[in-house]
Design an enzyme around this catalytic site. Structure first.
Site, mmCIF file in Angstrom:
data_model
loop_
_atom_site.group_PDB
_atom_site.id
_atom_site.type_symbol
_atom_site.label_atom_id
_atom_site.label_comp_id
_atom_site.label_asym_id
_atom_site.label_seq_id
_atom_site.Cartn_x
_atom_site.Cartn_y
_atom_site.Cartn_z
ATOM 1 N N TRP A 165 36.330 49.856 64.018
ATOM 2 C CA TRP A 165 37.055 51.011 64.523
ATOM 3 C C TRP A 165 36.359 51.708 65.685
ATOM 4 O O TRP A 165 36.974 52.518 66.366
ATOM 5 C CB TRP A 165 37.206 52.037 63.385
ATOM 6 C CG TRP A 165 35.941 52.208 62.603
ATOM 7 C CD1 TRP A 165 35.583 51.528 61.470
ATOM 8 C CD2 TRP A 165 34.846 53.069 62.903
ATOM 9 N NE1 TRP A 165 34.333 51.916 61.046
ATOM 10 C CE2 TRP A 165 33.862 52.861 61.913
ATOM 11 C CE3 TRP A 165 34.595 54.004 63.910
ATOM 12 C CZ2 TRP A 165 32.654 53.545 61.884
ATOM 13 C CZ3 TRP A 165 33.390 54.689 63.909
ATOM 14 C CH2 TRP A 165 32.435 54.458 62.904
ATOM 15 N N ASN A 166 35.085 51.413 65.918
ATOM 16 C CA ASN A 166 34.339 52.254 66.861
ATOM 17 C C ASN A 166 34.680 51.971 68.322
ATOM 18 O O ASN A 166 34.654 52.884 69.156
ATOM 19 C CB ASN A 166 32.831 52.127 66.620
ATOM 20 C CG ASN A 166 32.323 50.703 66.754
ATOM 21 O OD1 ASN A 166 32.998 49.748 66.384
ATOM 22 N ND2 ASN A 166 31.118 50.555 67.260
ATOM 23 N N LYS A 189 42.556 40.946 63.164
ATOM 24 C CA LYS A 189 42.607 42.021 62.175
ATOM 25 C C LYS A 189 41.746 43.182 62.674
ATOM 26 O O LYS A 189 40.528 43.216 62.476
ATOM 27 C CB LYS A 189 42.100 41.572 60.802
ATOM 28 C CG LYS A 189 42.479 42.573 59.699
ATOM 29 C CD LYS A 189 41.592 42.482 58.492
ATOM 30 C CE LYS A 189 40.335 43.293 58.621
ATOM 31 N NZ LYS A 189 40.565 44.761 58.770
ATOM 32 N N PRO A 190 42.374 44.142 63.363
ATOM 33 C CA PRO A 190 41.631 45.341 63.734
ATOM 34 C C PRO A 190 41.455 46.240 62.518
ATOM 35 O O PRO A 190 42.143 46.076 61.503
ATOM 36 C CB PRO A 190 42.545 46.001 64.771
ATOM 37 C CG PRO A 190 43.929 45.572 64.364
ATOM 38 C CD PRO A 190 43.779 44.186 63.793
ATOM 39 N N GLY A 240 30.818 43.967 63.082
ATOM 40 C CA GLY A 240 30.765 44.933 61.990
ATOM 41 C C GLY A 240 29.365 45.039 61.423
ATOM 42 O O GLY A 240 28.369 44.779 62.100
ATOM 43 N N GLU A 262 28.572 39.916 65.813
ATOM 44 C CA GLU A 262 27.708 40.977 66.327
ATOM 45 C C GLU A 262 27.631 42.050 65.258
ATOM 46 O O GLU A 262 28.660 42.616 64.864
ATOM 47 C CB GLU A 262 28.246 41.556 67.629
ATOM 48 C CG GLU A 262 27.314 42.602 68.212
ATOM 49 C CD GLU A 262 27.944 43.396 69.338
ATOM 50 O OE1 GLU A 262 27.874 44.646 69.284
ATOM 51 O OE2 GLU A 262 28.522 42.768 70.239
#
Length: 525
Positions: A165-166, A189-190, A240, A262
């Site tokens: 989400w960032n 998939k956000p 994530g 990452e």
């Protein structure tokens, strides 16, 4: 207390018609289930989104695989063409997406613009360079002249892109675009909270000419759709936490598919005794507090040389104390809100634990509910000891701990004393010295006289982490080639590898032995 900008910019309402158009692209649940997101700035409901099921994930992959076959048959330049237009559309429509990003994340508009720039510039790099990076390459053959070998790159197939989400625009685009240009399809998939931003990017790519069903979104929580996103994929690109990344890597390994990830960081910044103080203070503000510190490559550990420690800390603390915080939809804020309550809880817990155990809070250290439900002051601490969570655990918020050092070997050892190795920063007037220090730090990227942007925005160079900070790389050739399989094709001419007809095995062995010696002597091999 951090400075608060007075007044307010009128909050632009999200267009219901736009939300409806974007959500129609989601692999929606046949059950009609929905999920409602909330605005970090206010805590009020923001959007109602369809919730996908595991069956919906399977259907999204099936459509993607069907579309991928025709897409892979196109030339690289044909596949890149929609993304040249996408670059322009992102910049042209930036006001619209800046509003969406701010509504979904609560970040300051200047930090939302970083995403807009990154999505455009990173896309342009691959659209311009993919044909060169994917071009078949010659390789030395088994026998000079007689064996001709080349290596070509084939797409993996259908790629899962799972993003947090960032940075809800930069990260989905940064993984999906190279995967698509390489000839793959993508199922994305956000994070549910920031899905509208990712859906906007997909919608814009289709407007730019990307065929339908090549970039399919699903929305759902990991417990529902996480496993199918790995089980259906030919490669997984994940951004994530380190814990979640390790779980995805284990599941991917069981199927013998690739996984690039990452993950987290506890990034160090080294301020040498010859650093330009004013420039370094300004850079440290960005390095530590961009997106309210919710950035995996931001600085959380700041090591300052004895000779300038007191001067730097004084100026840095004053600058942080005077940062502007607000929920305005303009460029007046230096920092915005956190995105989730759980992040506010984690930040508060790290600061409270440090303060209770003897750390000194030089500025900040408090939530700011007067500004919005998830605001927290940018915080600078000293005397943070090794038993405190803020010392070694990733905070992922607007908190930095400052440490004094006197010896170069000592500070490099302290930089490397962590399970993470994502990013680092070195500040010095002597760039050659900075490079020598950088080469000794265990991190995938090191910035000299910058916090993170110089390495991140060097799109031709790989970016990623060591140790528990990740697998593989994004950006550069590696960021594209990770979505491909290499295929070696060799043809034999004039003479067979078994020698001439009638040649004995002993004669063949002597001939090859002599040939091997001659090729070494004359550097043919």
């Amino acid at each position: 207390m951090a400075h608060v900008t007075t007044g307010s910019a009128e909050a632009p309402a999200l267009d219901p018609a736009l939300i409806e158009r974007l959500t129609r692209r989601v692999a929606g649940s046949a059950t009609g289930r929905t999920v409602t997101t909330t605005a970090p700035f206010t805590g009020a409901p923001l959007a109602e989104l369809p919730a996908s099921t595991s069956d919906d994930v399977g259907a999204a992959f099936a459509r993607a695989r069907e579309a991928q076959r025709a897409w892979a048959a196109r030339s690289v330049r044909e596949r890149a063409a929609p993304f040249l237009r996408f670059h322009d559309l992102v910049l042209d429509r930036q006001s619209e997406i800046l509003d969406i990003i701010q509504w979904e994340t609560g970040k300051a508009r200047r930090h939302a613009f970083e995403e807009v720039y990154d999505a455009a510039a990173g896309t342009l790099y691959y659209a311009r360079n993919a044909a060169r990076l994917l071009r078949p390459t010659r390789s030395p053959g088994a026998m000079p002249v007689a064996t001709r070998t080349y290596v070509r790159r084939r797409p993996k197939g259908t790629v899962s892109v799972i993003t947090p989400w960032n940075y809800p625009l930069a990260l989905p685009v940064g993984d999906a675009v190279p995967a698509l240009i390489a000839g793959n399809a993508v199922v994305a998939k956000p994070d549910t909270q920031t899905s509208l931003t990712a859906l906007w990017a997909i919608d814009l790519a289709i407007e730019a000419g990307l065929p339908e069903d090549l970039w399919n979104p699903v929305i759902g929580e990991p417990a529902e759709v996480g496993d199918p996103m790995v089980d259906e994929a030919d490669h997984v690109a994940f951004t994530g936490s380190s814990a979640a990344g390790a779980g995805i890597a284990r599941r991917a390994s069981e199927r013998l598919i690739g996984c690039s990830a990452e993950l987290g960081g506890k990034n160090p910044m080294v301020v040498c005794e010859d650093a330009a103080v004013d420039w370094t203070v300004e850079g440290a503000i960005r390095a530590c507090f961009s997106n309210a510190g919710q950035l995996c490559i931001s600085m959380e550990r700041l090591y300052v040389h004895d000779r300038i420690h007191d001067e730097f800390v004084s100026r840095f603390t004053d600058a942080v104390r005077n940062m502007a915080l607000n929920a305005r939809f303009d460029f007046s804020a230096d920092m915005g809100s956190l995105t989730y309550q759980r992040q506010l809880d984690r930040v508060s817990a790290h600061v409270d634990d440090a303060r209770d155990n003897g750390a000194t809070v030089l500025t900040g250290g408090q939530p700011r509910p007067d500004l919005g439900p998830l605001f927290y002051e940018p915080t600078v601490m000293t005397d943070v000891g090794p038993t405190m969570a803020a010392c070694s655990d990733e905070t992922f918020g607007p908190v930095v701990s400052v440490y004094r050092y006197s010896d170069e070997d000592e500070v490099i050892e302290r930089c490397n004393d962590t399970e993470y190795g994502l990013n680092a920063s070195v500040w010095t007037r002597d760039v050659s010295r900075g490079r020598r220090i950088a080469e000794r730090i265990d991190a995938g990227t090191v910035n000299i006289n910058e916090g993170y942007g110089a390495a991140w925005a060097s799109y031709g160079a790989p970016m990623g982490g060591t140790k528990r900070s990740g697998l593989g790389r994004r950006h550069g050739a590696e960021g594209l080639l990770r979505f491909t399989e290499s295929q070696s094709i060799a043809s034999q001419h004039y003479v067979g590898l078994g020698g001439t007809p009638g040649m004995s095995g002993e004669t063949l062995a002597r001939t090859l032995t002599l040939g091997g010696r001659l090729m070494k002597r004359f550097r043919i091999r």
